[in-house]
Design an enzyme around this catalytic site. Structure first.
Site, PDB file in Angstrom:
ATOM      1  CE  LYS A 144      -2.774  -3.411   0.133  1.00  0.00           C
ATOM      2  NZ  LYS A 144      -3.019  -3.753  -1.307  1.00  0.00           N
ATOM      3  CG  ASP A 169      -8.265  -4.274  -2.937  1.00  0.00           C
ATOM      4  OD1 ASP A 169      -7.717  -5.374  -2.533  1.00  0.00           O
ATOM      5  OD2 ASP A 169      -9.496  -3.938  -2.476  1.00  0.00           O
ATOM      6  CG  ASN A 170      -6.566  -3.699   0.072  1.00  0.00           C
ATOM      7  OD1 ASN A 170      -5.866  -3.898  -0.910  1.00  0.00           O
ATOM      8  ND2 ASN A 170      -7.553  -4.260   0.708  1.00  0.00           N
ATOM      9  CD  GLU A 199      -9.415  -8.426   0.915  1.00  0.00           C
ATOM     10  OE1 GLU A 199     -10.085  -7.231   0.543  1.00  0.00           O
ATOM     11  OE2 GLU A 199      -8.292  -8.618   1.048  1.00  0.00           O
TER      12      GLU A 199
HETATM   13  O1  LIG Z   1      -1.039  -6.484   1.980  1.00  0.00           O
HETATM   14  C1  LIG Z   1      -1.961  -6.396   1.126  1.00  0.00           C
HETATM   15  N1  LIG Z   1      -1.651  -6.794  -0.357  1.00  0.00           N
HETATM   16  C2  LIG Z   1      -0.215  -6.665  -0.484  1.00  0.00           C
HETATM   17  C3  LIG Z   1       0.468  -8.065  -0.409  1.00  0.00           C
HETATM   18  C4  LIG Z   1       2.010  -7.996  -0.925  1.00  0.00           C
HETATM   19  C5  LIG Z   1       2.283  -7.505  -2.193  1.00  0.00           C
HETATM   20  C6  LIG Z   1       3.792  -7.937  -2.579  1.00  0.00           C
HETATM   21  N2  LIG Z   1       3.818  -7.331  -4.088  1.00  0.00           N
HETATM   22  C7  LIG Z   1       3.134  -8.016  -4.765  1.00  0.00           C
HETATM   23  C8  LIG Z   1       3.497  -7.390  -6.295  1.00  0.00           C
HETATM   24  C9  LIG Z   1       4.455  -6.406  -5.888  1.00  0.00           C
HETATM   25  C10 LIG Z   1       5.034  -5.614  -6.839  1.00  0.00           C
HETATM   26  N3  LIG Z   1       6.146  -4.741  -6.174  1.00  0.00           N
HETATM   27  C11 LIG Z   1       6.300  -4.566  -4.824  1.00  0.00           C
HETATM   28  C12 LIG Z   1       5.364  -5.712  -4.000  1.00  0.00           C
HETATM   29  C13 LIG Z   1       4.592  -6.500  -4.491  1.00  0.00           C
HETATM   30  C14 LIG Z   1      -3.416  -6.479   1.269  1.00  0.00           C
HETATM   31  C15 LIG Z   1      -3.693  -6.642   2.893  1.00  0.00           C
HETATM   32  C16 LIG Z   1      -4.678  -6.602   3.402  1.00  0.00           C
HETATM   33  C17 LIG Z   1      -5.153  -7.011   4.664  1.00  0.00           C
HETATM   34  C18 LIG Z   1      -4.452  -7.663   5.666  1.00  0.00           C
HETATM   35  C19 LIG Z   1      -4.648  -7.874   6.712  1.00  0.00           C
HETATM   36  C20 LIG Z   1      -5.689  -7.056   7.543  1.00  0.00           C
HETATM   37  F1  LIG Z   1      -5.806  -7.345   8.812  1.00  0.00           F
HETATM   38  C21 LIG Z   1      -6.603  -6.296   6.743  1.00  0.00           C
HETATM   39  C22 LIG Z   1      -6.265  -6.211   5.331  1.00  0.00           C
HETATM   40  C23 LIG Z   1      -6.122  -6.760   2.531  1.00  0.00           C
HETATM   41  C24 LIG Z   1      -5.635  -6.729   1.052  1.00  0.00           C
HETATM   42  O2  LIG Z   1      -6.900  -6.675   0.187  1.00  0.00           O
HETATM   43  C25 LIG Z   1      -4.520  -6.485   0.600  1.00  0.00           C
HETATM   44  O3  LIG Z   1      -4.218  -6.492  -0.732  1.00  0.00           O
HETATM   45 MG   LIG Z   2      -5.903  -6.196  -2.008  1.00  0.00          MG
END
Ligand SMILES: O=C(NCCCCCn1ccc2cnccc21)c1cc(-c2ccc(F)cc2)cc(O)c1O
Ligand SMILES: [Mg+2]
Length: 214
Positions: A144, A169-170, A199
């Site tokens: 994020k 998203d988020n 979600e």
């Molecule tokens: O962190 C989130 N997503 C990212 C995950 C890591 C991405 C790594 N990555 C991938 C491609 C890329 C390219 N460049 C650099 C880095 C890259 C995420 C978290 C929550 C969430 C979690 C716990 C909670 F308690 C509440 C909400 C919900 C979501 O919908 C999310 O999407």
């Molecule tokens: Mg997300």
């Protein structure tokens, strides 16, 4: 050693979804996340909003940042016209392995290129490595705190054209406050918030759609 959540999700897809049927893969993942283990897929509520934006844009070039297990990749790919260039970027190699198998189970492996790497490294390489001039649609679902630096990188690399649509998203949970402030106050974007929930939960979240004005 103990399996990972993405590996257990893959097993659930292979067991419960019909090969070659993207809708059944989407349903199997949503069922797994509602009844077995929560996972950070965009989910069914925000996924329906994603579907409507993709359908409205009908893009020829698509970039997804944050493949994870491929849930939104399948949602997007199943709606694209033949010949659309779709690239999805994932940082975690173990997730790339799972995502490729879930994408293959859905039968949409020929519609998308899964690339391993980080956005900061790959965005400047998009033109030379993939022959992209500009993206019509970008789905941001990665770290994020990378949303803001990466939208600026898209501008600097000339990867946006008048009318390019970015969907993030988020923007509430976990949140991307600096990104929101930027797209909502920049004269170069027309931004709109789509309220929803995190979600598979009742927690407030939503998607921000921003159109580049050139
Ligand atoms: O962190 C989130 N997503 C990212 C995950 C890591 C991405 C790594 N990555 C991938 C491609 C890329 C390219 N460049 C650099 C880095 C890259 C995420 C978290 C929550 C969430 C979690 C716990 C909670 F308690 C509440 C909400 C919900 C979501 O919908 C999310 O999407
Ligand atoms: Mg997300």
């Amino acid at each position: 050693t103990r399996s990972t959540r993405p590996q257990r999700m893959l097993k659930a897809v292979q067991k419960n979804a019909t090969k070659g049927n993207p809708e059944s893969v989407i349903s199997a993942i949503d069922y797994f996340c509602k009844h077995s283990e929560w996972a950070m897929n965009v989910g069914d509520e925000k996924g329906s909003i994603l579907d409507s934006v993709v359908t409205e844009v009908n893009p020829s070039t698509v970039l997804e940042l944050g493949t994870y297990c491929g849930y939104s990749t399948v949602r997007i790919a199943r709606l694209l016209s033949p010949g659309t260039k779709f690239i999805t970027l994932e940082f975690n190699p173990a997730n790339v392995t799972v995502a490729r198998q879930i994408i293959a189970h859905a039968g949409i492996q020929d519609k998308v290129t899964v690339v391993e790497g980080s956005s900061g490294d790959l965005i400047p390489q998009m033109k030379e490595r993939f022959g992209i001039t500009t993206f019509d649609f970008i789905f941001l679902d990665h770290w994020k705190d990378r949303y803001l630096p990466d939208i600026k990188l898209f501008e600097e690399c000339g990867l946006l054209r008048k009318g390019s649509v970015l969907l993030a998203d988020n923007v509430i949970c976990p949140g991307a406050p600096e990104y929101l402030e930027y797209v909502r106050n920049s004269p170069r974007y027309e931004s709109r918030y789509y309220p929803a929930h995190l979600e598979y939960t009742k927690v407030e979240d939503g998607l921000e759609k921003s159109v580049f004005l050139g």
